[in-house]
Design an enzyme around this catalytic site. Structure first.
Site, short mmCIF file in Angstrom:
data_model
loop_
_atom_site.label_atom_id
_atom_site.label_comp_id
_atom_site.label_asym_id
_atom_site.label_seq_id
_atom_site.Cartn_x
_atom_site.Cartn_y
_atom_site.Cartn_z
N SER A 32 33.62 53.01 32.47
CA SER A 32 33.94 54.36 32.21
C SER A 32 33.98 54.58 30.67
CB SER A 32 35.24 54.82 32.98
OG SER A 32 34.98 54.41 34.44
N ASN B 77 45.37 52.65 30.09
CA ASN B 77 46.64 53.25 30.25
C ASN B 77 47.53 52.31 31.05
OD1 ASN B 77 45.72 53.18 32.99
ND2 ASN B 77 45.30 55.42 32.62
N HIS C 299 29.79 58.09 33.62
CA HIS C 299 28.78 57.29 33.97
C HIS C 299 27.53 57.78 33.83
CE1 HIS C 299 31.56 53.85 35.32
NE2 HIS C 299 32.36 54.87 35.21
N HIS D 129 30.25 52.36 42.10
CA HIS D 129 31.77 51.91 42.58
C HIS D 129 31.83 52.18 44.05
CE1 HIS D 129 32.40 53.66 38.60
NE2 HIS D 129 33.19 52.75 38.37
N ALA E 256 37.21 49.90 32.29
CA ALA E 256 38.39 50.68 31.76
C ALA E 256 39.44 50.18 32.75
CB ALA E 256 38.04 52.25 32.02
N MET F 117 39.09 49.51 39.46
CA MET F 117 38.22 49.75 40.82
C MET F 117 36.75 49.17 40.73
SD MET F 117 39.58 53.68 41.13
CE MET F 117 41.25 54.22 40.71
N SER F 118 36.64 48.38 39.89
CA SER F 118 35.02 47.89 39.45
C SER F 118 35.05 46.48 39.29
CB SER F 118 34.51 48.55 38.49
OG SER F 118 35.32 48.26 37.32
N TYR G 177 34.22 52.80 45.75
CA TYR G 177 34.97 54.19 46.23
C TYR G 177 34.20 55.48 46.44
CZ TYR G 177 35.36 55.48 41.09
OH TYR G 177 34.89 55.48 39.79
N GLU G 178 32.63 55.18 45.72
CA GLU G 178 31.83 56.44 45.81
C GLU G 178 31.36 56.40 47.26
OE1 GLU G 178 29.33 57.14 42.07
OE2 GLU G 178 30.00 54.93 41.75
N HIS H 24 41.91 60.59 35.22
CA HIS H 24 40.76 60.02 34.67
C HIS H 24 40.24 60.32 33.25
CE1 HIS H 24 36.89 58.19 35.05
NE2 HIS H 24 35.91 59.33 34.75
N1 LIG Z 1 46.49 52.34 36.29
C1 LIG Z 1 45.12 52.53 36.39
N2 LIG Z 1 44.41 52.74 35.05
C2 LIG Z 1 43.23 52.59 35.01
N3 LIG Z 1 42.18 52.97 33.91
C3 LIG Z 1 40.92 52.68 34.25
N4 LIG Z 1 41.02 52.43 35.66
C4 LIG Z 1 39.86 52.05 36.26
C5 LIG Z 1 39.43 53.05 37.33
N5 LIG Z 1 38.69 53.94 36.65
C6 LIG Z 1 38.28 55.24 37.74
C7 LIG Z 1 39.22 56.32 37.32
O1 LIG Z 1 39.76 56.62 36.38
C8 LIG Z 1 36.72 55.62 37.28
O2 LIG Z 1 36.09 54.52 37.82
C9 LIG Z 1 42.29 52.31 35.95
C10 LIG Z 1 42.87 51.96 37.24
O3 LIG Z 1 42.19 51.78 38.24
N6 LIG Z 1 44.29 51.76 37.43
#
Ligand SMILES: Nc1nc2ncn(CCNC(CO)CO)c2c(=O)[nH]1
Length: 270
Positions: free
Chosen positions: A28, A233, A59, A81, A111, A209-210, A83-84, A245
């Site tokens: 991301s 974060n 993306h 992903h 990310a 999530m990836s 989740y999609e 997001h």
């Molecule tokens: N706390 C937390 N912070 C994060 N920052 C990025 N992602 C990865 C997930 N990214 C998703 C939603 O932003 C898009 O693929 C996460 C996550 O899963 N948890």
């Protein structure tokens, strides 16, 4: 499935007649690296037979082949992903295609949220290992020995050699990197505070999530992997503030230049 992978690979080979040695999966907000690829051949996922299409903001949704730091590369500008709603075999389909294109080394980026309270947003974490908490596994089902064994070894899913090289490069570029374990949830919900406590107890340093499915398939096919998380974060419950997001994309924007120079130098020395 093998025939579908071959069909996608042949389509791509018709448009790019060199052999990419390095694969790049850009998480991301990190797709900007693909814009640095020279003599780029860009193929929207929608044009590639059997490929899914990205549905997540941040993306792009295209394969970019060309030269980066003097090496032939193939980059996923946008990933898929679980989740999609894609089955794991589609989430990981591009990794199988990259293998048939000739890729032997792969840099997987994402990310991620920090579980380790010593990590802060903007940190780059070299992934030392992962915990598959997605609830499934892309290798469930009949095994195709043409890719790899039924029960693949995962004792060094993330190459020690590539990680050592990346650490050397980080210090030469004066980029402060962390190292840690990536725990992959399925998503799309961000984790609850209780899930963060669980992740910490299990030894996770960052959550996302990836990455886990793609790395399992890469390792099954014998591709050497380097994983880099951009900490965007603090995970839920640490700062007791809601996650979004938008915040993820914002943070990747802030680290763009150091991320770019870091990965470009790694590719150069791979
Ligand atoms: N706390 C937390 N912070 C994060 N920052 C990025 N992602 C990865 C997930 N990214 C998703 C939603 O932003 C898009 O693929 C996460 C996550 O899963 N948890």
């Amino acid at each position: 499935m093998y025939g579908k992978i071959e069909k996608a690979a042949s389509f791509i080979k018709e448009k790019f007649n060199a052999t990419p040695e390095i694969g790049l999966i850009l998480g991301s907000g990190l797709g900007v690296l693909a814009d640095e690829i020279e003599n780029a051949v860009k193929i929207p996922y929608s044009e590639i037979p059997e490929f899914p299409v990205s549905t997540v903001e941040g993306h792009a949704g295209q394969l970019v082949l060309g030269e980066l730091s003097g090496k032939k590369v193939v980059a996923m500008q946008g990933r898929f992903h679980y989740y999609e709603g894609y089955p794991m075999e589609l989430v990981t389909f591009p990794v199988r295609v990259m293998k048939l294109l000739g890729v032997e080394k792969m840099i997987v980026t994402n990310a991620a949220g920090s579980v380790n309270e010593s990590f802060v947003p903007g940190d780059l974490m070299l992934i030392t290992d992962h915990i598959n908490y997605t609830g499934t596994n892309p290798l469930i089902g009949p095994n195709d020995e043409r890719f790899g064994p039924r029960f693949p070894d995962m004792s060094e899913a993330y190459s020690k050699q590539l990680r050592a090289k990346a650490k050397e490069i980080a210090s030469s570029l004066k980029i402060d990197t962390k190292e840690g374990v990536y725990l992959g949830f399925s998503g799309p919900t961000y984790e609850t505070p209780a899930e963060i406590r669980l992740a910490r107890v299990m030894g996770g340093d960052a959550v996302g999530m990836s990455t886990v499915p793609e790395v399992i398939i890469a390792r099954h096919s014998g591709i050497e992997v380097l994983g880099i998380s951009c900490i965007t974060n603090m995970a839920a419950g640490i700062l007791d503030q809601p996650l979004s997001h938008e915040e993820v994309i914002e943070t990747t924007e802030k680290v763009k230049s150091s991320f770019l120079s870091f990965v470009k130098e790694i590719v150069k020395q791979m």
